[in-house]
Scaffold this motif. Structure first.
Motif, mmCIF file in Angstrom:
data_model
loop_
_atom_site.group_PDB
_atom_site.id
_atom_site.type_symbol
_atom_site.label_atom_id
_atom_site.label_comp_id
_atom_site.label_asym_id
_atom_site.label_seq_id
_atom_site.Cartn_x
_atom_site.Cartn_y
_atom_site.Cartn_z
ATOM 1 N N MET A 198 0.855 -1.185 0.000
ATOM 2 C CA MET A 198 0.000 0.000 0.000
ATOM 3 C C MET A 198 0.892 1.237 0.000
ATOM 4 N N LYS A 199 0.529 2.196 -0.819
ATOM 5 C CA LYS A 199 1.245 3.466 -0.877
ATOM 6 C C LYS A 199 1.038 4.215 0.436
ATOM 7 N N LYS A 200 2.095 4.858 0.940
ATOM 8 C CA LYS A 200 1.974 5.532 2.230
ATOM 9 C C LYS A 200 2.470 6.965 2.125
ATOM 10 N N ILE A 201 1.614 7.889 2.594
ATOM 11 C CA ILE A 201 1.943 9.302 2.673
ATOM 12 C C ILE A 201 1.909 9.695 4.139
ATOM 13 N N VAL A 202 2.963 10.385 4.580
ATOM 14 C CA VAL A 202 3.003 10.881 5.955
ATOM 15 C C VAL A 202 3.154 12.393 5.911
ATOM 16 N N ILE A 203 2.316 13.072 6.680
ATOM 17 C CA ILE A 203 2.382 14.518 6.794
ATOM 18 C C ILE A 203 2.967 14.823 8.167
ATOM 19 N N ALA A 204 4.002 15.675 8.176
ATOM 20 C CA ALA A 204 4.718 15.938 9.421
ATOM 21 C C ALA A 204 4.720 17.420 9.754
ATOM 22 N N CYS A 205 4.664 17.700 11.052
ATOM 23 C CA CYS A 205 4.863 19.050 11.564
ATOM 24 C C CYS A 205 5.610 18.920 12.892
ATOM 25 N N ASN A 206 5.909 20.026 13.507
ATOM 26 C CA ASN A 206 6.691 19.981 14.743
ATOM 27 C C ASN A 206 6.016 19.186 15.847
ATOM 28 N N SER A 207 4.718 19.388 16.050
ATOM 29 C CA SER A 207 4.039 18.715 17.157
ATOM 30 C C SER A 207 3.158 17.551 16.730
ATOM 31 N N GLY A 208 2.868 17.435 15.446
ATOM 32 C CA GLY A 208 2.020 16.337 14.978
ATOM 33 C C GLY A 208 0.549 16.557 15.223
ATOM 34 N N ILE A 259 5.190 14.934 3.473
ATOM 35 C CA ILE A 259 4.748 16.293 3.164
ATOM 36 C C ILE A 259 4.748 17.113 4.449
ATOM 37 N N GLY A 260 5.122 18.371 4.339
ATOM 38 C CA GLY A 260 5.076 19.295 5.466
ATOM 39 C C GLY A 260 5.377 20.700 4.990
ATOM 40 N N SER A 261 5.408 21.625 5.910
ATOM 41 C CA SER A 261 5.776 22.984 5.532
ATOM 42 C C SER A 261 7.242 22.978 5.089
ATOM 43 N N SER A 262 7.602 23.938 4.275
ATOM 44 C CA SER A 262 8.973 23.996 3.744
ATOM 45 C C SER A 262 10.010 24.012 4.853
ATOM 46 N N TYR A 263 9.769 24.808 5.912
ATOM 47 C CA TYR A 263 10.791 24.898 6.966
ATOM 48 C C TYR A 263 10.922 23.595 7.739
ATOM 49 N N VAL A 264 9.849 22.830 7.859
ATOM 50 C CA VAL A 264 9.928 21.527 8.526
ATOM 51 C C VAL A 264 10.670 20.537 7.635
ATOM 52 N N HIS A 272 -0.548 11.367 9.837
ATOM 53 C CA HIS A 272 0.134 12.604 10.219
ATOM 54 C C HIS A 272 0.837 12.376 11.553
ATOM 55 N N THR A 273 1.974 13.065 11.727
ATOM 56 C CA THR A 273 2.795 12.829 12.909
ATOM 57 C C THR A 273 3.707 14.021 13.169
ATOM 58 N N ASP A 274 4.412 13.947 14.278
ATOM 59 C CA ASP A 274 5.435 14.944 14.573
ATOM 60 C C ASP A 274 6.751 14.504 13.938
ATOM 61 N N ILE A 275 7.663 15.449 13.765
ATOM 62 C CA ILE A 275 8.901 15.143 13.044
ATOM 63 C C ILE A 275 9.788 14.144 13.775
ATOM 64 N N THR A 276 9.679 14.068 15.089
ATOM 65 C CA THR A 276 10.536 13.133 15.823
ATOM 66 C C THR A 276 10.079 11.686 15.664
ATOM 67 N N SER A 277 8.857 11.475 15.190
ATOM 68 C CA SER A 277 8.321 10.121 15.026
ATOM 69 C C SER A 277 8.370 9.618 13.588
ATOM 70 N N LEU A 278 8.912 10.396 12.675
ATOM 71 C CA LEU A 278 8.917 10.008 11.259
ATOM 72 C C LEU A 278 9.618 8.691 10.991
ATOM 73 N N ASP A 279 10.647 8.380 11.752
ATOM 74 C CA ASP A 279 11.386 7.140 11.519
ATOM 75 C C ASP A 279 10.525 5.895 11.741
ATOM 76 N N ALA A 280 9.424 6.036 12.474
ATOM 77 C CA ALA A 280 8.543 4.898 12.741
ATOM 78 C C ALA A 280 7.667 4.556 11.534
ATOM 79 N N TYR A 281 7.635 5.428 10.544
ATOM 80 C CA TYR A 281 6.809 5.226 9.362
ATOM 81 C C TYR A 281 7.686 4.874 8.170
ATOM 82 N N ASP A 282 7.207 3.964 7.360
ATOM 83 C CA ASP A 282 7.908 3.603 6.135
ATOM 84 C C ASP A 282 7.187 4.309 4.992
#
Length: 96
Positions: free
Chosen positions: A1-11, A52-57, A37-47
């Motif tokens: 299954m295709k997976k998209i994760v959206i990240a921000c500072n707090s999730g 996707i996120g804001s440019s600065y993130v 969707h998640t916070d940036i510190t948890s991104l490694d848990a997703y494959d």
């Protein structure tokens, strides 16, 4: 299954707002994908295939994976999001 994760500072707020827009656009484009969707510190848990996120993130990420990164200059503009998604090599591969 295709997976998209959206990240921000707090999730919470920003990533949830972008997620809702991504879900609507994926439905409009008839693309089935698992969207989280998640916070940036948890991104490694997703494959993720696509992150996707804001440019600065996105610019602050240092990931070892192969996911394509999409940074948004305007996180509230759905048309901007659609344009960025349509420029995505990953998304184009999903149509093939």
């Amino acid at each position: 299954m295709k997976k998209i994760v959206i990240a921000c500072n707090s999730g919470l707020g920003t990533s949830l707002m972008i997620r809702l827009n991504v879900e609507a656009l994926m439905k409009e484009l008839s693309v089935q994908a698992q969207i989280e969707h998640t916070d940036i510190t948890s991104l490694d848990a997703y494959d993720a295939d696509l992150i996707i996120g804001s440019s600065y993130v996105i610019e602050s990420l240092h990931l070892a994976g192969t996911a394509e990164l999409i940074g948004l200059e305007d996180i509230t503009d759905r048309q901007h999001l659609k344009v960025r998604l349509m420029e995505s090599g990953t998304l184009r591969d999903w149509f093939a």
